[in-house]
Design an enzyme around this catalytic site. Structure first.
Site, PDB file in Angstrom:
ATOM      1  N   PHE B 134     -37.194   8.572  34.993  1.00  0.00           N
ATOM      2  CA  PHE B 134     -37.498   7.216  34.007  1.00  0.00           C
ATOM      3  C   PHE B 134     -36.280   6.216  34.417  1.00  0.00           C
ATOM      4  O   PHE B 134     -35.209   6.712  34.241  1.00  0.00           O
ATOM      5  CB  PHE B 134     -37.598   7.622  32.673  1.00  0.00           C
ATOM      6  CG  PHE B 134     -37.568   6.372  31.673  1.00  0.00           C
ATOM      7  CD1 PHE B 134     -38.662   5.901  31.327  1.00  0.00           C
ATOM      8  CD2 PHE B 134     -36.338   5.681  31.181  1.00  0.00           C
ATOM      9  CE1 PHE B 134     -38.946   4.692  30.230  1.00  0.00           C
ATOM     10  CE2 PHE B 134     -36.504   4.750  30.396  1.00  0.00           C
ATOM     11  CZ  PHE B 134     -37.811   4.287  29.918  1.00  0.00           C
ATOM     12  N   TRP B 167     -27.876   6.845  36.617  1.00  0.00           N
ATOM     13  CA  TRP B 167     -28.033   7.856  35.419  1.00  0.00           C
ATOM     14  C   TRP B 167     -29.166   8.391  35.021  1.00  0.00           C
ATOM     15  O   TRP B 167     -29.654   8.430  33.745  1.00  0.00           O
ATOM     16  CB  TRP B 167     -27.219   7.440  34.097  1.00  0.00           C
ATOM     17  CG  TRP B 167     -25.697   6.795  34.069  1.00  0.00           C
ATOM     18  CD1 TRP B 167     -25.280   5.401  34.097  1.00  0.00           C
ATOM     19  CD2 TRP B 167     -24.731   7.687  34.599  1.00  0.00           C
ATOM     20  NE1 TRP B 167     -24.229   5.316  34.511  1.00  0.00           N
ATOM     21  CE2 TRP B 167     -23.594   6.462  34.654  1.00  0.00           C
ATOM     22  CE3 TRP B 167     -24.224   9.015  34.804  1.00  0.00           C
ATOM     23  CZ2 TRP B 167     -22.315   6.939  34.960  1.00  0.00           C
ATOM     24  CZ3 TRP B 167     -23.141   9.166  35.076  1.00  0.00           C
ATOM     25  CH2 TRP B 167     -22.075   8.328  35.310  1.00  0.00           C
ATOM     26  N   GLU B 368     -29.762   7.668  25.866  1.00  0.00           N
ATOM     27  CA  GLU B 368     -30.739   7.272  24.953  1.00  0.00           C
ATOM     28  C   GLU B 368     -30.118   6.496  23.614  1.00  0.00           C
ATOM     29  O   GLU B 368     -30.635   6.628  22.668  1.00  0.00           O
ATOM     30  CB  GLU B 368     -31.635   8.489  24.344  1.00  0.00           C
ATOM     31  CG  GLU B 368     -32.134   9.397  25.537  1.00  0.00           C
ATOM     32  CD  GLU B 368     -33.095   8.699  26.392  1.00  0.00           C
ATOM     33  OE1 GLU B 368     -33.740   8.023  25.900  1.00  0.00           O
ATOM     34  OE2 GLU B 368     -33.421   9.426  27.457  1.00  0.00           O
TER      35      GLU B 368
END
Lengths: 250, 389
Positions: B134, B167, B368
């Site tokens: 993602f 990342w 996150e």
């Protein structure tokens, strides 16, 4: 072919058991119960056999006991067994009593091949499979580490001192599973969800006589504390002397 | 098998359904048998145990909440949370792998994809035959993803993608990347496939954290994406944030696994380590530490369960996820550090899991949504004042 697996619901081997107030059974409070570990090998072998045979083979999983046993039956269904049967009896049964109920059910289902774990890790009698075979007049190979089915013919291997014993027999038969027979599959998450939709049939366990009775349970005597006789090499002669004269192990 | 029976001081198990318990126990046994025995070595070598992917897939833990028609297990969110918890008891990197595949790749394809995209990708991702990643964060846009500069331009038959992401968990091993880029100023989701010309995903080295997980850059140099690689139902940054909300939910649960692993290690050690002729567990200062841990773990477990029940009812607010992610990561890190203290010098060795968890959690508290951003999200929710834009 109809294949049966007989499973037992036992305290987790990592559990510390306490004896119940009646002094004849364990106190189930706080005890985690699991499918008997040897029965997992039995379930796996039944499923493998079914997969090899293909067609309309069915795996029935059967347990004798109380409603609590449904958890273990559900686990076997999640691994892939097709149908589960709980033979209910709230009173304790000895190995003979359990075998009587199982034999009755196996007969009415018409299962020609039956797998057991070689023993339950609760009472450790290691005899239910054999009694059931005797009652049904089935062949029986006990403590099996390798199993092959070819038509009607069974080739099973047992571990014996220093080697393996190869036994040939034929259906109908009861096989009891030993560790090493296979690597039990995990119940996949899809299997767990599918098992929710499968029915556990409940019926009273057939009447059967018990031939033994638990009179009393006791925990083993606590271990005596150890004794420190020194903390460096100067203690070695004394240690050797004690091991030889007191413990008599060398 | 290394038997782990979890920590359940308030009998929270009694609030779970039979299948939730069975799912938790199955993943717990899987972690004990397959992850614990190999994880220290992989962590030491900075190597992701990719051999576990087919086994995780077979178990059904990739995209487990999605419908059965895509070969998924169709579990509820509490069961999903329990899976994350058990995986992270093994290692945050293993949980990250499953989290990314499920919440950040399969979820957006399922939610924003066309039926063709779903049919093509979801079953393969569920079976572990394809791995996904993602791409939202960029070198210069971390907590402020709204500033992202990766850009897509419409050309005949598709889009040209330019930019860079950083990342990115699973990046180098991924077959497909869900990449967020501006198209005419609006943030849209795109599917970038391994091997596309101009696309590379070099691994980032030198990490002191999440060493058993792959972290990468994604570089796009005039990558041509055919029309069908746009996620058609994406309409802005909020879609990317919806994905993050899924992943944060999993993290809130996951870190409780780390907490339990550290607590278990510290308790076992404290009971067996003798100093001044007594186990250190018998000293008040050690008991204070252990009781703090049990208390925080129990609170986090209850928080998570209610979080999951709300999510299953469709009532969950993203601010509640922020509160849980913020609290649980902070407490997990506290617990890892305190466990290390109880273990003394032994705590720094990889014979024990606590230093690995402590190091991993430094990432988990940051990715996150950092601890600080979650503070400000909840802060804005309760005061009505945004402190960050």
């Amino acid at each position: 072919m109809k294949i049966a697996v007989c499973v037992s619901h036992v305290p987790d081997t990592a559990t510390r058991v306490k004896i119940g107030a009646d002094r004849k059974s364990i106190d189930p409070n706080g005890v985690t119960f699991i499918i008997n570990p040897y029965d997992e090998y039995a379930v796996e072998e039944a499923l493998k056999t079914k997969e090899k045979l293909g067609g309309d083979s069915l795996v029935y999983v059967i347990s004798v006991g109380t409603d609590a046993n449904k958890e273990t039956l559900r686990k076997a269904l999640a691994m892939g067994a097709d149908e589960a049967i709980l033979l209910k009896d709230d009173n304790p049964r000895d190995s003979f009593g359990i075998a009587g109920a199982l034999a009755d059910e196996i007969k009415s289902l018409g299962c020609e091949l039956v797998f057991f774990g070689k023993q339950s890790v609760d009472y450790d009698d290691s005899i239910v499979g054999q009694i059931t075979a005797e009652m049904l007049n089935y062949n029986c190979v006990h403590i099996v580490v390798d199993f092959k089915l070819d038509g009607n013919k069974i080739t099973a291997e047992r571990e014996i001192e220093g080697g393996r014993e190869v036994i040939e027999t034929e259906l109908p038969a009861i096989i009891t599973a030993q560790k090493g027979l296979n690597e039990p599959r995990y119940a996949s998450l899809k299997g767990i969800m599918a098992a929710k939709k499968k029915v556990i049939t409940e019926k009273p366990a057939a009447a059967s006589t018990n031939f033994s009775e638990v009179i009393e349970m006791n925990l083993p005597a606590p271990k005596k504390p150890g004794r420190i006789i020194g903390t460096d090499s100067s203690a070695v002669p004394e240690l050797v002397k004690l091991l030889r004269e007191e413990a008599k192990v060398i | 098998m290394n038997k782990f029976s979890g920590l359940d001081y308030f009998d929270i198990t009694s609030l779970l359904s039979e299948d939730e318990i069975m799912i938790r126990n199955t993943v717990r046994d899987f972690v004990s048998a397959e992850v614990i025995p190999i994880i220290e070595e992989h962590n030491r070598l900075s190597k992701f145990p990719i051999q576990l992917v087919p086994k995780m897939a077979e178990l059904g833990i990739l995209g487990p909440t999605l419908p059965a028609k895509y070969d998924c297990a169709e579990l509820n969110n509490v069961a999903y949370g329990l899976i994350m918890q058990e995986l992270e008891r093994g290692d945050s990197g293993i949980r990250s792998f499953a989290s990314v595949q499920s919440a950040l790749v399969m979820y957006p394809i399922f939610t924003f994809g066309s039926e063709e995209q779903k049919q093509r990708w979801l079953p393969q991702l569920a079976k572990g035959e394809k791995i996904g990643c993602f791409g939202l964060t960029e070198p210069d846009y971390g907590s402020n993803p709204g500033g992202l500069i990766t850009k897509a331009e419409k050309v005949d038959g598709g889009y040209i993608l330019n930019g860079a992401k950083m990342w990115i968990t699973n990046g180098t091993i991924a077959d497909i990347a869900v990449v967020w880029a501006r198209l005419d100023g609006i943030v849209k989701g795109f599917l970038v496939e391994k091997g596309m010309k101009g696309f590379s995903a070099p691994e980032m080295r030198g990490k002191h954290s999440l060493k058993a997980s792959v972290t990468s850059e994604l570089l796009f140099d005039n990558v041509f994406l055919p029309d069908e690689n746009l996620l058609p139902k994406t309409v802005g940054l909020k879609n990317a944030l919806m994905c993050l909300n899924q992943a944060r939910y999993g993290i809130a649960w996951g870190v409780v696994g780390s907490m339990m692993a550290c607590y278990d290690s510290a308790l076992t050690y404290a009971k067996s380590r003798i100093q001044f002729s007594k186990p250190i567990a018998s000293y008040q200062l050690t008991q204070d530490k252990l009781v703090y841990m049990v208390t925080e773990i129990t609170k986090a477990q209850l928080l998570n369960l209610q979080l999951g029940r709300l999510k299953d009812k469709g009532l969950l607010k993203f601010t509640q996820v922020s509160l849980a992610k913020r609290n649980n990561c902070e407490k997990a890190l506290d617990i890892a550090r305190i466990s290390r203290q109880i273990l003394g010098a032994n705590g720094i060795l990889d014979e024990y899991p606590v230093m690995r968890h402590a190091a991993n959690l430094e990432s988990v508290i940051t990715y996150e949504g950092t601890h600080e951003m979650h503070t400000l999200i909840v802060g804005e929710d309760i005061t009505g004042y945004s402190a960050f834009d």
